[in-house]
Design an enzyme around this catalytic site. Structure first.
Site, short mmCIF file in Angstrom:
data_model
loop_
_atom_site.label_atom_id
_atom_site.label_comp_id
_atom_site.label_asym_id
_atom_site.label_seq_id
_atom_site.Cartn_x
_atom_site.Cartn_y
_atom_site.Cartn_z
N ALA A 258 0.84 -1.20 0.00
CA ALA A 258 0.00 0.00 0.00
C ALA A 258 0.87 1.24 0.00
O ALA A 258 2.00 1.22 0.46
CB ALA A 258 -0.89 -0.01 1.23
N GLY B 267 0.69 -5.49 1.24
CA GLY B 267 -0.52 -5.75 0.46
C GLY B 267 -0.21 -6.40 -0.88
O GLY B 267 -1.06 -7.10 -1.43
N GLU C 276 -0.07 -9.97 -0.11
CA GLU C 276 -1.43 -10.43 0.23
C GLU C 276 -2.26 -10.62 -1.04
O GLU C 276 -3.04 -11.56 -1.15
CB GLU C 276 -2.10 -9.42 1.17
N GLU D 270 4.49 -5.11 7.32
CA GLU D 270 3.57 -4.19 8.01
C GLU D 270 3.96 -3.95 9.46
O GLU D 270 3.80 -2.84 9.98
CB GLU D 270 2.13 -4.75 7.96
C1 LIG Z 1 -4.61 -1.25 4.36
C2 LIG Z 1 -3.25 -1.79 4.47
C3 LIG Z 1 -2.87 -2.65 3.32
C4 LIG Z 1 -1.66 -3.06 3.10
C5 LIG Z 1 -0.55 -2.81 4.00
C6 LIG Z 1 0.73 -2.47 3.29
O1 LIG Z 1 0.96 -2.84 2.18
S1 LIG Z 1 1.79 -1.51 4.17
C7 LIG Z 1 3.13 -1.28 3.04
C8 LIG Z 1 4.00 -2.46 3.02
N1 LIG Z 1 5.10 -2.24 2.15
C9 LIG Z 1 6.27 -1.81 2.60
O2 LIG Z 1 6.48 -1.60 3.76
C10 LIG Z 1 7.32 -1.60 1.54
C11 LIG Z 1 8.09 -0.36 1.81
N2 LIG Z 1 9.05 -0.10 0.77
C12 LIG Z 1 10.21 -0.75 0.69
O3 LIG Z 1 10.52 -1.64 1.41
C13 LIG Z 1 11.15 -0.25 -0.37
O4 LIG Z 1 10.84 1.08 -0.65
C14 LIG Z 1 11.10 -1.09 -1.66
C15 LIG Z 1 9.69 -1.22 -2.21
C16 LIG Z 1 11.69 -2.48 -1.40
C17 LIG Z 1 11.97 -0.38 -2.74
O5 LIG Z 1 13.24 -0.14 -2.20
P1 LIG Z 1 14.27 0.85 -2.93
O6 LIG Z 1 15.51 0.87 -2.12
O7 LIG Z 1 14.35 0.48 -4.35
O8 LIG Z 1 13.60 2.30 -2.92
P2 LIG Z 1 13.29 3.25 -1.68
O9 LIG Z 1 13.06 2.50 -0.46
O10 LIG Z 1 14.31 4.34 -1.66
O11 LIG Z 1 11.89 3.88 -2.13
C18 LIG Z 1 11.78 4.67 -3.30
C19 LIG Z 1 10.72 5.73 -3.05
O12 LIG Z 1 9.45 5.10 -2.87
C20 LIG Z 1 8.87 5.47 -1.64
N3 LIG Z 1 8.11 4.30 -1.14
C21 LIG Z 1 8.56 3.06 -1.09
N4 LIG Z 1 7.60 2.25 -0.61
C22 LIG Z 1 6.53 3.03 -0.38
C23 LIG Z 1 5.24 2.79 0.13
N5 LIG Z 1 4.84 1.55 0.47
N6 LIG Z 1 4.40 3.82 0.25
C24 LIG Z 1 4.78 5.09 -0.11
N7 LIG Z 1 6.01 5.38 -0.60
C25 LIG Z 1 6.86 4.37 -0.72
C26 LIG Z 1 10.05 5.84 -0.77
O13 LIG Z 1 9.67 6.67 0.28
C27 LIG Z 1 10.96 6.52 -1.76
O14 LIG Z 1 10.46 7.81 -1.95
P3 LIG Z 1 11.42 9.03 -2.19
O15 LIG Z 1 10.53 10.22 -2.24
O16 LIG Z 1 12.15 8.74 -3.46
O17 LIG Z 1 12.36 9.07 -1.02
#
Ligand SMILES: CC/C=C\CC(=O)SCCNC(=O)CCNC(=O)[C@H](O)C(C)(C)COP(=O)(O)OP(=O)(O)OC[C@H]1O[C@@H](n2cnc3c(N)ncnc32)[C@H](O)[C@@H]1OP(=O)(O)O
Length: 702
Positions: free
Chosen positions: A43, A82, A85, A105
């Site tokens: 998400a 998500g 999931e 999460e």
């Molecule tokens: C109702 C609830 C339903 C579902 C629950 C969920 O899904 S909660 C979310 C679970 N997902 C995560 O926790 C994943 C988080 N992200 C990561 O682990 C990494 O970002 C990822 C996807 C592995 C990519 O890694 P990478 O090193 O390639 O990039 P980076 O981390 O620098 O991220 C790049 C930019 O994207 C933004 N971002 C990443 N994930 C999210 C997210 N889930 N939501 C919003 N934004 C996200 C991150 O902040 C970076 O942004 P920037 O402005 O460039 O700094």
């Protein structure tokens, strides 16, 4: 169908497209894949706390699982939260060998509430599901296959493999592929398993509520029919979703990424400063820190020159470094290739051709100055010279060299090959390229780098001083080390201030205080004073050091230990009577001190110094301070870091309590509320992400 993060538009896209595909008689089966090689990162965290629009996730996944045509998830890159999931709602999962999967999460203060806590245990069993859900760890495709999370692993195009596979199963019945209909495999030692899991989680969570809720949700999967389990998952998520802990953890997620976008007061920034490549690096001084730094450098694949002028120390270091590299490689199931990346020398001339040097000799300015003069003479032009000092003046060291613009601090934390934090310290002369290079090298080493300005103790250690000082004063006023430590540990620190002091050695601070001219000689026999330059001072630490009580290494400190080097702190009756005598000698009457006072005095003094650091421009923003404390000083992540915490408590409340304590202790300048805090309160206590505007205004008026 392609998507990165499932925002409202993405969810709508999936719902519409799947519906169309299921209604189209020409479509025999469906493959869901992501865009740009990423299945789905979960998400959009930024959507949380806003009015979430678009189709909700749970019915969307149910609809996919209920489909009467096979739906195959083609997982490339990441399937997280998500995203996983959603994949669990599909009938089959095919992952690329380089894909990573997980339910992170919990690290955001939540639980996988789109059926993750109910489907995963049904698919892979309770113990494995508990592990993945309560730790949030990501697993590689090979492990996911072994656990049964995915059905196949593809080496080449996952989408091609998934399409081929989807066609091959088009006519097969789907009843046995809907995970929500599976019985949850119940282990015979069910109660013991959950009790053990709960105990482990509570021990590691240090007060975080999400891991506990994760165990409760998985328990529901094991004890209730699927739909009732989903109800429990929803109920638990509702409590977590609006909690302060979830806000703090989600703040940390973004703060960690924000600090990599560093800026300096002179306007230099991460996106306009190009780092120079580092192929070969050197470490000078192979004590504990130097060894850890050499290991961390070698593990990045760089060629490393390790220099130690004392022959005996060099031999010992060589053995220790090899051991650390071998153990590290074994843990990761690799051969210790990094062993061959290090060459050792007792001659500083050996660093002549390196691109970057990290000096890690003993914390002594005269010695470090000499080393920097030598490095400046020996190294090829353009070599970056970095110091691993924890508090000394980086500018002064830079002034010993021919090219001060090439000098920065790289402050690692012990053990340097394990701890994630790196303070990159710039002085007024440091070039943006030097900062960019140190930050990039830190990232390569797996560190979270935070760029900070130069001052005594930089950010982390500077804020630690008022915190420790308050803990000493509390002992004088009536507290015990046990009481202070318990309050801080219940708050979430892995160790209270006194247990930490025993671990790191009381002599470290003693040496610094001596250098600052604060320690009076012959304390034990005389009457030590409790004032220095008009400020309150506690000589308690000095008194213990005079008696050779340096902490764990001598078996005695604030606590006692079974033997020198032992780690289990026990209450020490000797110390308690010593403290009573000390109070009597100084006419101090012990009063009752509660946990709240311990927390307010220690933490608000530390936070107040954080505001001063922001005011002085040493840290660019509150996120920098918070990440330093979370990654380097054991501040509980679920409380977001000291500056975020101040916002949660309420800035007006922090100000009021500091005013109260400063009135009671006017000779303690650290308790005097700093003007930035007053200004923030006067501007209506804006949320932490808006502090930079107030700070900018303040700086423009100076
Ligand atoms: C109702 C609830 C339903 C579902 C629950 C969920 O899904 S909660 C979310 C679970 N997902 C995560 O926790 C994943 C988080 N992200 C990561 O682990 C990494 O970002 C990822 C996807 C592995 C990519 O890694 P990478 O090193 O390639 O990039 P980076 O981390 O620098 O991220 C790049 C930019 O994207 C933004 N971002 C990443 N994930 C999210 C997210 N889930 N939501 C919003 N934004 C996200 C991150 O902040 C970076 O942004 P920037 O402005 O460039 O700094």
């Amino acid at each position: 169908m392609c998507f990165i993060l499932h925002s409202a538009a993405v969810r709508q896209g999936i719902v519409d497209t799947v519906k169309r595909a299921l209604g189209d008689p020409k479509v025999k089966s469906v493959v869901i894949c992501g865009q740009n090689g990423i299945f789905c990162g979960g998400a959009d965290i930024k959507e949380f706390g806003t009015n979430m629009s678009g189709p909700p996730l749970v019915p969307m996944i149910h609809a996919i699982e209920a489909a009467n045509k096979p739906v195959v998830a083609a997982i490339e890159g990441s399937a997280l939260g998500g995203g996983l999931e959603l994949a669990l709602g599909c009938h089959y999962r095919i992952a690329h060998s380089k894909a990573r999967l997980g339910l992170p999460e919990v690290s955001l203060g939540l639980l996988p509430a789109a059926g993750g806590t109910q489907r995963l245990p049904r698919l892979i069993g309770v113990p494995a599901a508990l592990d993945l859900i309560t730790t949030g760890r990501h697993v590689a495709a090979a492990e996911a296959l072994q656990l049964g999370v995915v059905d196949r692993v593809a080496e080449h195009s996952t989408v091609d493999a998934a399409v081929k596979f989807a066609l091959s199963v088009a006519a097969k019945p789907l009843d046995a592929r809907r995970i929500s209909t599976y019985p949850c495999p119940c282990p015979s030692d069910f109660d013991a398993l959950f009790e053990g899991a709960m105990q482990k989680v509570r021990q590691n969570a240090r007060g975080a509520i999400a891991p506990v809720a994760c165990v409760q949700a998985v328990r529901a999967a094991a004890t209730r029919p699927y739909l009732q389990g989903m109800e429990r998952e929803k109920e638990l998520m509702a409590t977590l979703f609006t909690s302060g802990q979830a806000r703090a953890l989600q703040y940390c997620f973004f703060a960690q990424r924000a600090v990599s976008k560093w800026s300096m007061p002179n306007g230099a920034r991460w996106d306009t400063s190009k780092p120079r490549p580092v192929h070969k690096a050197a470490v000078i001084g192979l004590g504990t820190m130097g060894r850890g730094i050499a290991v961390a450098l070698a593990q990045t694949g760089l060629s490393v020159v390790a220099v130690e002028t004392q022959e005996k120390q060099l031999m010992e270091a060589k053995q220790a470094v090899s051991g650390m590299l071998e153990r590290g490689a074994k843990r990761r199931g690799l051969t210790p290739a990094a062993l061959h990346k290090i060459s050792y020398s007792h001659d500083i001339q050996a660093v002549a051709d390196v691109d970057l040097v990290i000096e890690a000799v003993f914390e002594d300015m005269a010695l470090k100055k000499k080393v920097f003069q030598q490095l400046s003479a020996v190294c090829k032009p353009g070599t970056f010279l970095c110091t691993n000092t924890s508090a000394l003046d980086v500018d002064h060291l830079a002034s010993q060299t021919r090219n001060p613009e090439l000098v920065v601090g790289m402050h690692f934390f012990a053990p340097a090959h394990v701890m994630k934090l790196l303070e990159v310290v710039y002085g007024p002369q440091s070039s943006p390229q030097a900062v960019a290079t140190a930050m990039q090298l830190g990232k390569k080493m797996g560190k979270v780098g935070v760029a900070v300005g130069n001052c005594r103790g930089f950010v982390g250690n500077r804020m630690l001083k008022p915190y420790i000082e308050q803990a000493f004063f509390l002992l004088e006023e009536g507290a015990t080390p046990e009481l202070v430590d318990r309050a801080l540990e219940e708050f979430g620190f892995p160790m209270g201030v006194f247990r930490m002091s025993d671990l790191s050695g009381l002599d470290v601070g003693w040496r610094v205080r001596k250098g600052d001219g604060l320690v009076e000689s012959g304390l034990a026999s005389g009457q030590p004073t409790r004032l220095r330059e008009g400020r309150r001072y506690s000589p308690l630490g000095d008194l213990l050091c005079e008696q050779g009580r340096f902490g764990q290494k001598t078996g005695r400190g604030w606590y006692q230990y079974d033997q020198p080097g032992s780690r289990v702190a026990r209450s020490d009756p000797w110390f308690h009577s010593f403290l009573e005598e000390y109070r009597a000698r100084h006419g101090l009457v012990a009063r009752r001190i509660d946990h709240q006072e311990v927390l307010e005095r220690c933490l608000y003094a530390l936070i107040n110094e954080g505001f001063r650091i922001l005011e002085d421009g040493i840290a660019a923003g509150p996120e920098d301070i918070d990440i330093i404390y979370v990654f380097g000083y054991g501040w509980p992540r679920h409380r977001g870091g000291p500056m975020f915490y101040a916002g949660m408590v309420g800035l007006a409340r922090v100000l009021e309590r500091l005013e109260h304590y400063h009135q009671a202790h006017p000779d303690v300048p650290y308790l005097q509320p700093c003007s930035l805090l007053r200004r923030l309160v006067a501007s209506g206590s804006p949320p932490v992400h808006r502090w930079r505007e107030v700070i900018k205004k303040l700086h423009s008026q100076l």
